[in-house]
Structures are given as C-alpha cells and as structure tokens.
Design an enzyme around this catalytic site. Structure first.
Site, PDB file in Angstrom:
ATOM      1  N   ASP A  51       0.862  -1.418  -0.080  1.00 14.10           N
ATOM      2  CA  ASP A  51       0.256  -0.028  -0.395  1.00 14.10           C
ATOM      3  C   ASP A  51       0.716   0.971  -0.002  1.00 14.10           C
ATOM      4  O   ASP A  51       1.358   2.010   0.993  1.00 14.10           O
ATOM      5  CB  ASP A  51      -0.899  -0.563   1.096  1.00 14.10           C
ATOM      6  CG  ASP A  51      -1.896   0.990   1.106  1.00 14.10           C
ATOM      7  OD1 ASP A  51      -1.805   1.811   0.509  1.00 14.10           O
ATOM      8  OD2 ASP A  51      -2.623   1.001   2.605  1.00 14.10           O
ATOM      9  N   GLU A 132      28.449  11.690  12.008  1.00 16.79           N
ATOM     10  CA  GLU A 132      28.406  12.156  13.037  1.00 16.79           C
ATOM     11  C   GLU A 132      27.157  11.339  14.175  1.00 16.79           C
ATOM     12  O   GLU A 132      26.238  11.578  13.115  1.00 16.79           O
ATOM     13  CB  GLU A 132      28.827  13.282  13.019  1.00 16.79           C
ATOM     14  CG  GLU A 132      30.471  13.081  12.887  1.00 16.79           C
ATOM     15  CD  GLU A 132      30.865  15.200  13.232  1.00 16.79           C
ATOM     16  OE1 GLU A 132      32.038  15.141  12.306  1.00 16.79           O
ATOM     17  OE2 GLU A 132      30.226  15.880  13.610  1.00 16.79           O
ATOM     18  N   GLU A 212      34.321  11.513  18.953  1.00 15.14           N
ATOM     19  CA  GLU A 212      33.873  12.652  18.328  1.00 15.14           C
ATOM     20  C   GLU A 212      34.221  14.119  19.302  1.00 15.14           C
ATOM     21  O   GLU A 212      34.026  13.456  20.564  1.00 15.14           O
ATOM     22  CB  GLU A 212      32.733  12.826  17.385  1.00 15.14           C
ATOM     23  CG  GLU A 212      32.658  12.729  16.173  1.00 15.14           C
ATOM     24  CD  GLU A 212      34.283  13.799  15.372  1.00 15.14           C
ATOM     25  OE1 GLU A 212      34.031  15.149  15.958  1.00 15.14           O
ATOM     26  OE2 GLU A 212      34.417  13.580  14.272  1.00 15.14           O
ATOM     27  N   GLU A 220      32.289   8.894  15.641  1.00 16.00           N
ATOM     28  CA  GLU A 220      32.317   8.829  13.880  1.00 16.00           C
ATOM     29  C   GLU A 220      33.232   7.007  13.513  1.00 16.00           C
ATOM     30  O   GLU A 220      33.457   7.133  14.293  1.00 16.00           O
ATOM     31  CB  GLU A 220      32.656   9.685  13.341  1.00 16.00           C
ATOM     32  CG  GLU A 220      33.377  10.138  11.878  1.00 16.00           C
ATOM     33  CD  GLU A 220      33.715  10.955  11.807  1.00 16.00           C
ATOM     34  OE1 GLU A 220      34.455  10.929  10.817  1.00 16.00           O
ATOM     35  OE2 GLU A 220      33.726  12.272  12.136  1.00 16.00           O
ATOM     36  N   HIS A 269      30.329  15.197   6.812  1.00 16.47           N
ATOM     37  CA  HIS A 269      31.397  15.759   5.410  1.00 16.47           C
ATOM     38  C   HIS A 269      31.307  14.329   4.633  1.00 16.47           C
ATOM     39  O   HIS A 269      31.418  13.369   4.831  1.00 16.47           O
ATOM     40  CB  HIS A 269      32.756  16.484   6.175  1.00 16.47           C
ATOM     41  CG  HIS A 269      32.911  16.320   7.460  1.00 16.47           C
ATOM     42  ND1 HIS A 269      33.572  16.422   8.231  1.00 16.47           N
ATOM     43  CD2 HIS A 269      31.938  17.735   7.458  1.00 16.47           C
ATOM     44  CE1 HIS A 269      33.339  18.119   9.125  1.00 16.47           C
ATOM     45  NE2 HIS A 269      32.461  17.995   8.744  1.00 16.47           N
ATOM     46  N   ARG A 339      39.335  23.507   7.616  1.00 15.06           N
ATOM     47  CA  ARG A 339      37.535  23.210   7.455  1.00 15.06           C
ATOM     48  C   ARG A 339      37.475  24.232   7.598  1.00 15.06           C
ATOM     49  O   ARG A 339      35.635  23.662   8.464  1.00 15.06           O
ATOM     50  CB  ARG A 339      38.096  22.374   9.267  1.00 15.06           C
ATOM     51  CG  ARG A 339      39.101  20.837   8.772  1.00 15.06           C
ATOM     52  CD  ARG A 339      38.808  20.023   9.975  1.00 15.06           C
ATOM     53  NE  ARG A 339      39.342  18.660   9.803  1.00 15.06           N
ATOM     54  CZ  ARG A 339      40.537  17.993   9.065  1.00 15.06           C
ATOM     55  NH1 ARG A 339      41.310  18.598   9.029  1.00 15.06           N
ATOM     56  NH2 ARG A 339      40.622  16.857   8.720  1.00 15.06           N
ATOM     57  N   GLU A 358      35.702  17.133  -1.063  1.00 12.07           N
ATOM     58  CA  GLU A 358      34.942  17.349   0.612  1.00 12.07           C
ATOM     59  C   GLU A 358      33.725  18.609   0.726  1.00 12.07           C
ATOM     60  O   GLU A 358      34.338  19.686   1.101  1.00 12.07           O
ATOM     61  CB  GLU A 358      36.235  16.945   1.872  1.00 12.07           C
ATOM     62  CG  GLU A 358      34.752  16.907   2.982  1.00 12.07           C
ATOM     63  CD  GLU A 358      35.941  17.232   4.807  1.00 12.07           C
ATOM     64  OE1 GLU A 358      35.615  15.876   5.593  1.00 12.07           O
ATOM     65  OE2 GLU A 358      37.104  17.789   4.237  1.00 12.07           O
ATOM     66  N   ARG A 360      31.528  19.401   3.420  1.00 15.05           N
ATOM     67  CA  ARG A 360      31.879  19.435   4.917  1.00 15.05           C
ATOM     68  C   ARG A 360      29.785  20.134   5.067  1.00 15.05           C
ATOM     69  O   ARG A 360      29.735  20.596   6.289  1.00 15.05           O
ATOM     70  CB  ARG A 360      32.875  20.068   5.295  1.00 15.05           C
ATOM     71  CG  ARG A 360      34.100  19.701   4.668  1.00 15.05           C
ATOM     72  CD  ARG A 360      35.143  20.798   5.538  1.00 15.05           C
ATOM     73  NE  ARG A 360      35.358  20.864   6.676  1.00 15.05           N
ATOM     74  CZ  ARG A 360      35.504  19.977   7.591  1.00 15.05           C
ATOM     75  NH1 ARG A 360      35.480  18.758   7.119  1.00 15.05           N
ATOM     76  NH2 ARG A 360      35.330  20.022   8.693  1.00 15.05           N
TER      77      ARG A 360
END
Length: 470
Positions: A51, A132, A212, A220, A269, A339, A358, A360
């Site tokens: 359904d 994380e 972390e 993490e 990230h 970062r 990367e 982030r």
C-alpha cells in the site's frame, strides 16, 4: 548475484524468512517479511505488492497499489533477527505501467549514475560520507497544546559531573573536548568497535572509528568510499546497524544534527570524486593538486549549494548546526586543508587516486540517495558549464573581520530558505530526468507542511524565558 545465486545464498545460510526493504521519501527504511518459500526466481520480476498511500510523501489513497522488486545484488543476512533472515533491498514500481516510481529515492540514485555515464564526462562517482552521531543513555520528549520539552542524558555528559551515581567516577568529556580521548574518558570504545564488526559482517568496509568532539557520546565511524548507489545502500545499513547495536546494549543513537545546545553538532562531511575508467578526473596541476574538471565541479556545488541543502540538510534541526559564527561550514568557498570552508581539498596523500573534494555542509539527517544525487548533479552542471569557483580562501573564516566576510555567500539559515532556493533553482537537477518536477514539488510541499510549518507554529520553551514577563 543472479536470482538463482540469491536462492543458493539463502539456502547456504539457512534463511527461513526474507525481509524486503525499501526507503521512504524522508529516508527511513520500510519493510515487510515473507517466508523463504515465497521467494522464487520469478519474484525478481513480478515483485510484491504493498500500500503506497501509507508511505510518507508517496501515493494518494485512490492510487495506492504499488510493487517492490528485489535487487539481487543486495542480498545480505540480517545480523539482528532471531530467525535467520535474508535481506533484499528493493526498487519501487507502478503495478500497471511497470515503470519505476519517480519518488523512489533509490531510483533517483540509479538515474544519477546513468546520467553521469551519458554525459561522457566519467563512468563512476565515488562518495565517502563521514556520518557523526550521538550515543545517549536516555531520551524523553513530548509536545502538546500547553507544554513542550525534551531531555537527553548520557553517562558521558559534562552536566553529570555532580550527579550521584553511586559512585560517580568522573571522566566526562568537557564541551568541545571529546575528540580522540582514550578510556575511561571514552566510555564507548568497545560499543563502537562492535558496531564496526557488525558493519563489516554486512559487507561494509570501515576505515576507522573514534569519539567525536562533543561531550555525551558523540561518535564517528567512517566507511570506505563507494559508488553513489552502493553508498546510498550502505548508509541505510549504517544507520540500521548502529541503532540496533546501541539498542542491544540499552543505549540509543540519534543522527539529529544538533541535539545538544552549546556543543558541536553532527555533520556528514562527504568526500567525492569522479573517475573515467582508471583515470581519476579530479587530479591535476591546479590549486591543491586539483584538475580543471574538479574546480568546475566545485563551482557547480558552490553555485547551487543553497538548493542542494534542501536535500543534504533537510531538517529544521539542520540549521541549528549551520549557524554563522560557530564552527560550522556555512561559508560557500573552497580551500585546501581549511575546515572552515564549505568545500575542503584533503591533502593527506599526494597520490592522484586519493584526490577528491570534501563537501562539509551535509549532515546525517539526509536521505543519502537524494543527497548524493543532488551533489553529483550540481558538480556535473559545474563541469558542463565550466563554472568558475573563484579564488580559494586559505584564511580562518571564523576570525575574518566583517568587511571581508560580507562578500562570502553562506548556506541557508533555515529549512524554509533552503526549500525556497530549491524552488527557484532546480533545473540542474532535472537533467536526464534524474529528479522530476513531481518529486521536487512533493519534497518542498512535504517538508514545508510536515516539518518547517509544524516547528514554526509551536512556541519554543526558551521563548518563555525571554518573553513571559513582558
């Protein structure tokens, strides 16, 4: 595997039941289970009915019949059920037209991979997310007409240094000091290791696990990169395994981006690269060892980031983490090693095969299939249209004076802003029919009506502190 090989795999492992799983619109696994006798080679063509009107954001009641068809390449034995159970991930289809369902997140990921190949730019897009999460000992929450509250607790919580624990042995990470402590400050090492072992048991390659930054059990566990669709599947297994291992030990896990006030939130990230054959297309002789193709990909992600956030940061809670002035990647620029930028170029290895970008900004509340597909489509739009990402930003963005910072665009401040951006900027997502107008419209409608508006309409407890005596 072929359907025949799946049946042999099930017999070899003594499977007595088959768990058929698919992902709903927001990104939660749904399932139903049938006896092993109900799985035949024909099942991989005929499928199983269900359904669709009972699934969030999907069909109306007058068009509710749908079918799921198992993907034989996803066969895994469930590590938690008492009775030996084969798990198969499924794709969703219309039972009348036999067409794949446009709102099936897994289908969107498949179309994104197909579109990449059709462009001739590359053959495969690799994704390596770093989700994380928090491991708590207690969670209580409720909301009504005349009240609203939440309460989380953890043996590691810095607020429990004075609690009577008969005895309280201390060793509780201070706020923002939870990165990499050994036991006994890190009380969850063995639990995370068990999570790793179970993830490996279901076929996921793990690179590392660690505590972390935040107090109260932030953790993490990093998966090795994989192609888009496979990583979407793995992220679903990842959340399932981590929640169930924690639950088995009397603990609970949340992937909410910001469950604690005044400490770090949980991001995801995400590392990304595109390859053609054996050639990594993001490696070159430009800034930070990137290629021109990689810089254009960055340009595409930065240009469309506000709209992409509707999928990579899809909850109201996401924007409690993405707050300017704090340690969050809200600035839409790129940098090597830095970062504080939305896009970082990792510099751990000089190998061209390790060259990647990367992103982030994303967080683990997202539906991985939709988030990764949106990222890829933004990057491809940048490559196809040669979008210049501008100059890199190799300064600490958190300490820039206001006159410098004002020229750097930022991520949306709320879910509503992200949805508005998606409303205004989604043509790049619709190339190759990867995202459809129907899916985008329904996503915006669902998120507004069921999440953004519902949070906006309710008084916040802190408002009583601010305004009750006005």
């Amino acid at each position: 595997m072929t359907p025949k090989e799946v049946l042999e795999f099930a017999k070899k492992n003594g499977a007595k039941m088959v768990d058929l799983r698919f992902t709903d619109f927001p990104g939660i696994w749904q399932n139903f289970t049938v006896p092993i006798e109900e799985l035949t080679e024909e099942s991989f063509e005929a499928g199983y009915g269900f359904d669709g009107s009972s699934i969030r954001g999907w069909q109306e009641i007058h068009e509710s019949d749908m079918i799921i068809i198992p993907d034989p390449n996803t066969a895994v034995m469930d590590p938690f059920y008492e009775v030996p159970t084969l798990v198969l991930l499924c794709n969703v289809f219309d039972p009348i037209t036999k067409e794949p369902y446009s709102r099936d997140p897994r289908y969107v990921a498949q179309k994104a991979e197909e579109y990449l190949k059709s462009t001739g730019i590359g053959d495969v897009a690799f994704f390596g997310p770093e989700p994380e999460f928090f491991i708590f000992d207690d969670i209580r929450y409720d909301s009504g007409t005349n009240f609203s509250f939440y309460f989380v607790d953890s043996i590691e919580g810095t607020w429990n240094t004075g609690r009577e624990e008969c005895p309280n042995l201390g060793y509780k990470p201070r706020p923002k000091e939870g990165y990499f402590p050994v036991p006994p400050t890190d009380k969850l090492h063995d639990l995370r290791t068990e999570m790793v072992m179970v993830l490996q048991q279901v076929g996921i390659k793990i690179e590392c696990q660690h505590h972390e930054v935040a107090t109260a059990g932030q953790a993490e566990i990093d998966m090795r990169f994989a192609p888009l669709l496979k990583m979407g599947d793995q992220l679903m297994w990842y959340k399932y395994v981590i929640k169930n291992v924690a639950y088995k030990h009397g603990k609970t896990v949340t992937f909410m981006p910001k469950p604690l006030f005044g400490d770090n939130g949980s991001g995801m990230h995400t590392h990304m690269s595109i390859w053609k054959g054996d050639t990594p297309l993001f490696a070159g002789d430009r800034y930070a060892g990137l290629s021109e193709t990689a810089l254009y990909a960055i340009g595409g992600i930065l240009k469309h980031c506000k709209a992409v956030c509707a999928f990579t940061n899809p909850t109201t809670n996401s924007y409690k983490r993405l707050t300017p002035g704090f340690e969050a990647p809200v600035n839409l620029c790129y940098s090597s090693r830095n970062r504080s930028a939305a896009i970082r170029i990792p510099m751990y290895s000089p190998s061209p095969k390790a060259k990647r970008i990367e992103f982030r900004t994303p967080d683990p509340s997202c539906n991985g299939y939709l988030a990764f597909a949106a990222m890829l489509m933004a990057a491809l739009d940048g490559i196809e249209n040669r979008i210049d990402p501008g100059e890199p930003m190799d300064k600490d963005l958190y300490s820039l004076p206001p006159e410098e910072l004002k020229d750097i665009p930022t991520t949306p401040a709320t879910l509503e802003e992200a949805l508005q951006a998606l409303e205004e900027d989604h043509e790049f997502l619709m190339k190759g029919d990867v995202f459809t107008e129907d899916l985008i419209r329904k996503w915006i409608e669902y998120k507004r009506e069921n999440e953004a508006d519902q949070v906006r309409l309710r008084p916040h407890p802190y408002e009583f502190y601010l305004y009750f005596d006005i």
